[in-house]
Design a protein around this motif. Structure first.
Motif, mmCIF file in Angstrom:
data_model
loop_
_atom_site.group_PDB
_atom_site.id
_atom_site.type_symbol
_atom_site.label_atom_id
_atom_site.label_comp_id
_atom_site.label_asym_id
_atom_site.label_seq_id
_atom_site.Cartn_x
_atom_site.Cartn_y
_atom_site.Cartn_z
ATOM 1 N N TYR A 100 0.988 -1.215 -0.159
ATOM 2 C CA TYR A 100 0.015 0.113 0.027
ATOM 3 C C TYR A 100 0.854 1.307 0.076
ATOM 4 O O TYR A 100 0.554 2.167 -0.856
ATOM 5 N N VAL A 104 1.090 4.080 -3.115
ATOM 6 C CA VAL A 104 0.578 5.478 -2.951
ATOM 7 C C VAL A 104 1.797 6.436 -3.277
ATOM 8 O O VAL A 104 1.507 7.404 -3.861
ATOM 9 N N ILE A 118 -6.225 18.927 -9.981
ATOM 10 C CA ILE A 118 -7.924 18.886 -9.869
ATOM 11 C C ILE A 118 -8.274 18.134 -8.592
ATOM 12 O O ILE A 118 -9.249 18.552 -8.106
ATOM 13 N N ALA A 119 -7.792 17.013 -8.451
ATOM 14 C CA ALA A 119 -8.133 16.011 -7.628
ATOM 15 C C ALA A 119 -8.203 16.973 -6.015
ATOM 16 O O ALA A 119 -9.125 16.913 -5.366
ATOM 17 N N PHE A 120 -7.126 17.624 -5.858
ATOM 18 C CA PHE A 120 -6.978 18.215 -4.641
ATOM 19 C C PHE A 120 -7.986 19.457 -4.386
ATOM 20 O O PHE A 120 -8.511 19.628 -3.504
ATOM 21 N N LEU A 122 -11.038 19.489 -5.895
ATOM 22 C CA LEU A 122 -12.272 19.292 -5.609
ATOM 23 C C LEU A 122 -12.288 18.524 -4.405
ATOM 24 O O LEU A 122 -13.592 18.916 -3.522
ATOM 25 N N PHE A 123 -11.468 18.102 -3.965
ATOM 26 C CA PHE A 123 -11.417 17.533 -2.288
ATOM 27 C C PHE A 123 -11.325 18.571 -1.487
ATOM 28 O O PHE A 123 -12.522 18.613 -0.462
ATOM 29 N N ILE A 126 -14.905 19.961 -1.524
ATOM 30 C CA ILE A 126 -15.939 19.061 -0.768
ATOM 31 C C ILE A 126 -15.818 19.284 0.589
ATOM 32 O O ILE A 126 -17.018 19.412 1.371
ATOM 33 N N ILE A 143 2.159 16.736 0.966
ATOM 34 C CA ILE A 143 1.882 15.635 0.325
ATOM 35 C C ILE A 143 2.583 14.901 -0.722
ATOM 36 O O ILE A 143 3.344 13.799 -1.105
ATOM 37 N N SER B 19 -1.758 9.819 3.597
ATOM 38 C CA SER B 19 -1.905 9.404 2.105
ATOM 39 C C SER B 19 -3.482 8.949 1.777
ATOM 40 O O SER B 19 -3.723 9.183 0.594
ATOM 41 N N ALA B 20 -3.753 8.203 2.964
ATOM 42 C CA ALA B 20 -5.263 7.728 2.389
ATOM 43 C C ALA B 20 -6.031 8.896 2.298
ATOM 44 O O ALA B 20 -6.825 9.043 1.370
ATOM 45 N N LEU B 21 -5.924 9.906 3.425
ATOM 46 C CA LEU B 21 -6.974 11.182 3.325
ATOM 47 C C LEU B 21 -6.510 12.037 2.045
ATOM 48 O O LEU B 21 -7.533 12.908 1.477
ATOM 49 N N PHE B 22 -5.292 12.312 1.794
ATOM 50 C CA PHE B 22 -5.043 13.178 0.660
ATOM 51 C C PHE B 22 -4.526 13.022 -0.746
ATOM 52 O O PHE B 22 -4.109 13.693 -1.627
ATOM 53 N N ILE B 24 -5.443 9.258 -1.746
ATOM 54 C CA ILE B 24 -6.628 8.282 -2.296
ATOM 55 C C ILE B 24 -7.964 9.044 -2.420
ATOM 56 O O ILE B 24 -8.847 8.983 -3.303
ATOM 57 N N VAL B 25 -8.353 9.831 -1.351
ATOM 58 C CA VAL B 25 -9.657 10.292 -0.975
ATOM 59 C C VAL B 25 -9.680 11.275 -2.299
ATOM 60 O O VAL B 25 -10.818 11.158 -2.967
ATOM 61 N N PRO B 26 -8.758 12.303 -2.615
ATOM 62 C CA PRO B 26 -8.942 13.106 -3.652
ATOM 63 C C PRO B 26 -9.465 12.224 -4.834
ATOM 64 O O PRO B 26 -9.998 12.942 -5.657
ATOM 65 N N LEU B 27 -8.596 11.368 -5.129
ATOM 66 C CA LEU B 27 -8.779 10.612 -6.522
ATOM 67 C C LEU B 27 -10.234 10.143 -6.708
ATOM 68 O O LEU B 27 -10.795 10.065 -7.607
ATOM 69 N N VAL B 29 -12.760 11.233 -4.971
ATOM 70 C CA VAL B 29 -13.660 12.381 -5.325
ATOM 71 C C VAL B 29 -13.651 13.015 -6.784
ATOM 72 O O VAL B 29 -14.568 13.064 -7.254
ATOM 73 N N LEU B 30 -12.410 12.747 -7.428
ATOM 74 C CA LEU B 30 -12.353 12.938 -8.792
ATOM 75 C C LEU B 30 -13.149 12.084 -9.768
ATOM 76 O O LEU B 30 -13.836 12.481 -10.533
ATOM 77 N N TYR B 32 -15.584 10.434 -8.715
ATOM 78 C CA TYR B 32 -17.261 10.954 -8.373
ATOM 79 C C TYR B 32 -17.571 11.759 -9.384
ATOM 80 O O TYR B 32 -18.546 11.788 -10.194
ATOM 81 N N PHE B 33 -16.850 12.809 -9.389
ATOM 82 C CA PHE B 33 -17.407 14.045 -10.339
ATOM 83 C C PHE B 33 -17.311 13.800 -11.792
ATOM 84 O O PHE B 33 -18.025 14.324 -12.561
#
Lengths: 268, 264
Positions: A100, A104, A118-120, A122-123, A126, A143, B19-22, B24-27, B29-30, B32-33
């Protein structure tokens, strides 16, 4: 045969230096023309440091420079701290958790900046906790830099005596303290490399920054809007030269530091 | 004893959570959009738009520019890396350093310098040529570095063995050196090709409106507030990157790494 060898060398080195010159010509021209006042490059109107004076008096340029340095410093310090600890942890992880962590950091490094940005965006949109600006920029840059710190520190870990940590614990030192006083000092060269890499990555970033900067301008976003919207502003030449010299100084410093370090270890 | 080793692994926990929060989750969210329309209803429309005529044209144009950039970088970087790694021609690490130095200079600054050189000094203002030069200029070190690294670490005894067994220099080059350098070449290709497709700043600064890349399209949808379309485009790009990564790791047995590591 000897003449043939010499000819080969001349051809090879000519090729090397031509490529090198091509790479530096744009930069050198920019530096040269930062010492004249004319609006356009190619039109020398006499030596002057007026562009530098204008630049240091321009609140927008100085603001962008300060912002960039603050963000780069904060995020590379954070990334170095988190990355170093993670490198130690990951080094001892096995199976799924290790896969993992490796995946990552690989995703972070190979993903296109525009996708990450873009991912950042949108995140952050939200979760609605942090408004775009310093907060989002420092988080995002941290990050992005962490994997590079891990990558710089890990090779040092493989050279480390595996019993050091246990020895520290056996002698009654708690894990965090052992980490800070026994392991960490051995990792410093890797940490410095990771920090330097992070610092320049953050300073250099434009694409990710652009999507989450709110109304905070960094050097990159400032340059982009100026180049795009207002056309070429001569003060940018002075600004470029100052940044260039700063980066070169840092690099020379790192190289000299490494040389001294190497000499020390070889003379021992 | 078990507790002690457990403790050390825990040092990875902060980054595991972060890394999970910043990452994986943003990806997610992407993702989803990319799969909803403006009202939040599930749809494939956004992805269908990628296969519209205009977008496909830009996509193929981007692949063309990226291919050209990659080939130019490779043609210059390969012999250069060989020369720099060969102790007969070059003994100083400083020379190698000089080639990597521009990488640390803000890429927009370099593009600005290049634009100045072309337009004001050379009086050249052609979109395509300038964009191509900009791409090569920006991505060249990423091609040079992995190939150089692989030539430096190449086992010289294999090359000597080839000569001892009577192979000519040309045969040794094609049958020994080239195959051995493939992981470096593939790393270089990965680090030049997809980044070229996804860039938008270089084509924005140096190009004309008709010189847009796939990255410009993504940026365009976001500046026009079509987030769902932009997200689908971005996700499509992510899939392409994933595919190239998988292919490259299959080709090299995991030896090719898309990193800028080992520079310092």
């Amino acid at each position: 045969m000897i003449r043939h060898e010499k000819l080969k060398k001349v051809i090879a080195l000519t090729f090397v230096y031509i490529t090198l010159i091509l790479m530096y010509v744009p930069i050198i021209i920019l530096i040269i023309y930062s010492f004249t006042e004319s609006r356009t490059i190619g039109n020398w109107t006499g030596f002057s440091v007026q562009l530098y004076i204008n630049m240091f008096e321009d609140p927008e340029i100085m603001g962008a420079l300060t912002n960039s340095v603050i963000i780069a410093l904060a995020s590379s310090l954070l990334a170095t701290a988190i990355g170093t600890f993670s490198a130690v942890g990951i080094y001892h992880l096995r199976k799924a958790p290790k896969v993992y962590m490796d995946t990552v950091s690989q995703i972070t490094m190979v993903n296109a900046d525009i996708v990450t940005g873009i991912a950042f965006m949108l995140f952050f949109l939200i979760i609605k906790v942090i408004p775009d600006g310093f907060g989002t920029l420092i988080i995002a840059h941290t990050i992005i830099c962490i994997p590079y710190v891990i990558m710089s520190v890990t090779p040092r870990l493989t050279q480390l005596n595996p019993n050091l940590y246990e020895a520290g614990l056996d002698l009654g030192s708690p894990p965090i303290k052992t980490m800070l006083t026994v392991i960490l000092p051995q990792l410093i060269p890797g940490m410095i490399a990771g920090f330097a890499l992070s610092f320049t990555l953050s300073l250099d970033d434009f694409v990710i920054t652009k999507f989450i900067n709110g109304d905070v301008d960094t050097i990159s976003t400032y340059l982009y809007t100026k180049i795009k919207v207002k056309g070429v502003q001569p003060e940018l030449r002075a600004m470029s030269t100052v940044i260039l010299l700063a980066i070169m100084l840092i690099l020379v410093f790192i190289n000299v530091y490494n040389k001294i370090k190497k000499n020390k270890t070889t003379s021992r | 004893m078990k507790r002690l080793t457990f403790n050390r692994k825990l040092f990875a926990l902060p980054y595991g959570v972060l890394s999970a929060l910043f990452v994986i989750v943003p990806l997610l969210v992407l993702l989803y959009f990319a799969f909803v329309d403006g009202d939040g209803k599930f749809t494939f429309e956004n992805f269908a738009d990628i296969f519209s005529k205009g977008t496909i044209k830009v996509l193929f144009y981007s692949f063309g520019v990226a291919l050209l950039t990659t080939v130019i970088c490779l043609v210059i970087a390969y012999p250069l890396a060989m020369i720099l790694a060969n102790s007969r021609f070059n003994k100083s690490a400083l020379l190698v350093m000089m080639f990597i130095l521009p990488m640390w200079i803000n890429s927009l600054l370099r593009m600005y310098a290049l634009k100045n050189l072309f337009i004001e000094l050379l009086q050249i203002d052609t979109g395509f040529f300038m964009v191509l030069c900009g791409m090569v200029y920006d991505f060249f070190p990423f091609m040079l570095l992995p190939i150089y690294t692989i030539f430096v670490s190449m086992d010289k005894s294999l090359i000597e063995a080839s000569y001892d067994l009577g192979a000519s220099p040309i045969k040794t080059f094609f049958r020994v050196k080239v195959p051995l350098s493939m992981p470096g070449v593939i790393s270089g290709i990965i680090m030049v090709f997809m980044p070229t497709v996804s860039t938008f700043a270089i084509s924005d600064i140096l190009g004309k409106p008709e010189n847009i890349m796939f990255g410009n399209l993504i940026n365009y949808w976001f500046t026009k507030n079509h987030w769902n379309l932009g997200s689908a485009y971005a996700f499509f790009l992510l899939i392409l990157i994933g595919i190239t990564m998988i292919i490259s790791s299959k080709l090299t047995g995991g030896k090719a790494k898309a990193t800028t590591g080992g520079i310092l």
